[in-house]
Design an enzyme around this catalytic site. Structure first.
Site, PDB file in Angstrom:
ATOM      1  N   LYS A   1       0.818  -1.208   0.000  1.00 37.77           N
ATOM      2  CA  LYS A   1       0.000   0.000   0.000  1.00 37.77           C
ATOM      3  C   LYS A   1       0.856   1.263   0.000  1.00 37.77           C
ATOM      4  O   LYS A   1       2.053   1.235   0.297  1.00 37.77           O
ATOM      5  CB  LYS A   1      -0.953  -0.022   1.205  1.00 37.77           C
ATOM      6  CG  LYS A   1      -2.054  -1.052   1.022  1.00 37.77           C
ATOM      7  CD  LYS A   1      -3.135  -0.935   2.059  1.00 37.77           C
ATOM      8  CE  LYS A   1      -4.303  -1.874   1.710  1.00 37.77           C
ATOM      9  NZ  LYS A   1      -5.346  -1.864   2.737  1.00 37.77           N
TER      10      LYS A   1
ATOM     11  N   ARG B   1      -3.295 -10.542   5.096  1.00 38.97           N
ATOM     12  CA  ARG B   1      -3.723 -10.550   3.691  1.00 38.97           C
ATOM     13  C   ARG B   1      -2.589  -9.969   2.842  1.00 38.97           C
ATOM     14  O   ARG B   1      -2.174  -8.838   3.055  1.00 38.97           O
ATOM     15  CB  ARG B   1      -4.993  -9.727   3.532  1.00 38.97           C
ATOM     16  CG  ARG B   1      -5.611  -9.742   2.142  1.00 38.97           C
ATOM     17  CD  ARG B   1      -6.912  -8.949   2.124  1.00 38.97           C
ATOM     18  NE  ARG B   1      -7.552  -8.986   0.820  1.00 38.97           N
ATOM     19  CZ  ARG B   1      -7.311  -8.124  -0.168  1.00 38.97           C
ATOM     20  NH1 ARG B   1      -6.437  -7.132   0.031  1.00 38.97           N
ATOM     21  NH2 ARG B   1      -7.922  -8.231  -1.336  1.00 38.97           N
TER      22      ARG B   1
END
Length: 274
Positions: free
Chosen positions: A220, A254
């Site tokens: 991210k 995840r």
């Protein structure tokens, strides 16, 4: 501590790795790579061989600025993949969706966990998940993907996230969802700026003391901002951030990068032995 995922049980006695399988043309990291069923199946098989405990299939990008897709588009993208994985591979499939129709079709195709970035706020989602009796991951997001990064604001980020997830958990239980089937996701990067994300990372143990927590930090923007370079490969730093979350109590990681995550968890487990 365990989740009843239909035909399988996912125990959370140790951190588990959720491999990301985006069957979208526009996801921020791997958009367009796995839209063909055979390619998607091969990638799922590869992640399982690397040590993934479950596969998260998503058909709608939720990156900042992402546009919505129709229910039929999402069904067309994900259901053939869910069917192929459950028919050929021995694993739990998680369906990453907010649409009740997609949840229902995926469950019928063999999915064993609902992963909803909107925390069952779409009409009909609460009642359906209660009926399906599958575990659900409730994620915190301020705003919607198309505009969530415009001007996020919090009074106290950790307390605000806990308050939201507590309220959604209460709504779930009142609708008939079993509390032990609920997982929390703080939603790193979803309606949060760099400072919000770092404060949430530092305060993550406040969440993990209450419910099992799934974290998604993989590649991210906050990782790139930490590194000071948006062009650099984010794999190693993403894995390191995930390990920090595990040390703070996260139970599911995840990730796009299964092998280095599994290897790092093995080292962490070895270091924590008495």
């Amino acid at each position: 501590m365990s989740l009843n995922c239909g035909a399988r049980i996912l125990t959370l006695d140790r951190p588990r790795v959720m491999g990301i399988l985006n069957v979208t043309p526009d996801s921020f990291s791997d958009g367009g790579r796995y839209t063909v069923p055979d390619t998607a199946l091969q990638h799922a098989e590869r992640m399982l061989a690397e040590g993934a405990d479950l596969i998260d299939v998503g058909g709608e990008s939720t990156r900042p600025g992402a546009a919505k897709v129709s229910t039929q588009q999402e069904l067309d993208r994900v259901i053939p993949i869910v069917e192929a994985i459950t028919a050929r591979l021995d694993t739990i499939v998680s369906i990453d969706t907010s649409k009740p129709a997609v949840m229902q079709a995926a469950a019928a195709a063999g999915a064993g966990l609902i992963n909803d970035v909107r925390a069952l706020r779409e009409p009909g989602a609460l009642a359906l998940v209660a009926e399906l009796e599958l575990p659900v991951c409730l994620m915190h997001m301020q705003g919607a993907p198309a505009s969530m990064q415009a001007s996020p604001h919090y009074e106290q980020i950790v307390e605000d996230v806990v308050a939201f997830l507590t309220e959604r958990t209460r709504a779930c239980v009142e609708a008939g969802v079993v509390a032990s089937q609920i997982v929390w996701d703080p939603g790193f990067g979803f309606g949060k700026d760099f400072t919000h994300n770092m404060d949430l990372l530092n305060g993550l143990s406040v969440l993990t003391r209450q419910y099992p927590v799934l974290i998604g930090l993989s590649k991210k923007r906050m990782i790139a901002e930490l590194l000071g370079d948006t062009s650099i490969d984010r794999t190693q730093a993403s894995v390191m951030a995930a390990m920090l979350c595990v040390q703070k109590g996260a139970r599911i990681v995840r990730t796009h990068d299964v092998a280095p995550t599994v290897h790092s968890l093995a080292v962490l487990a070895g270091a924590e032995r008495d």
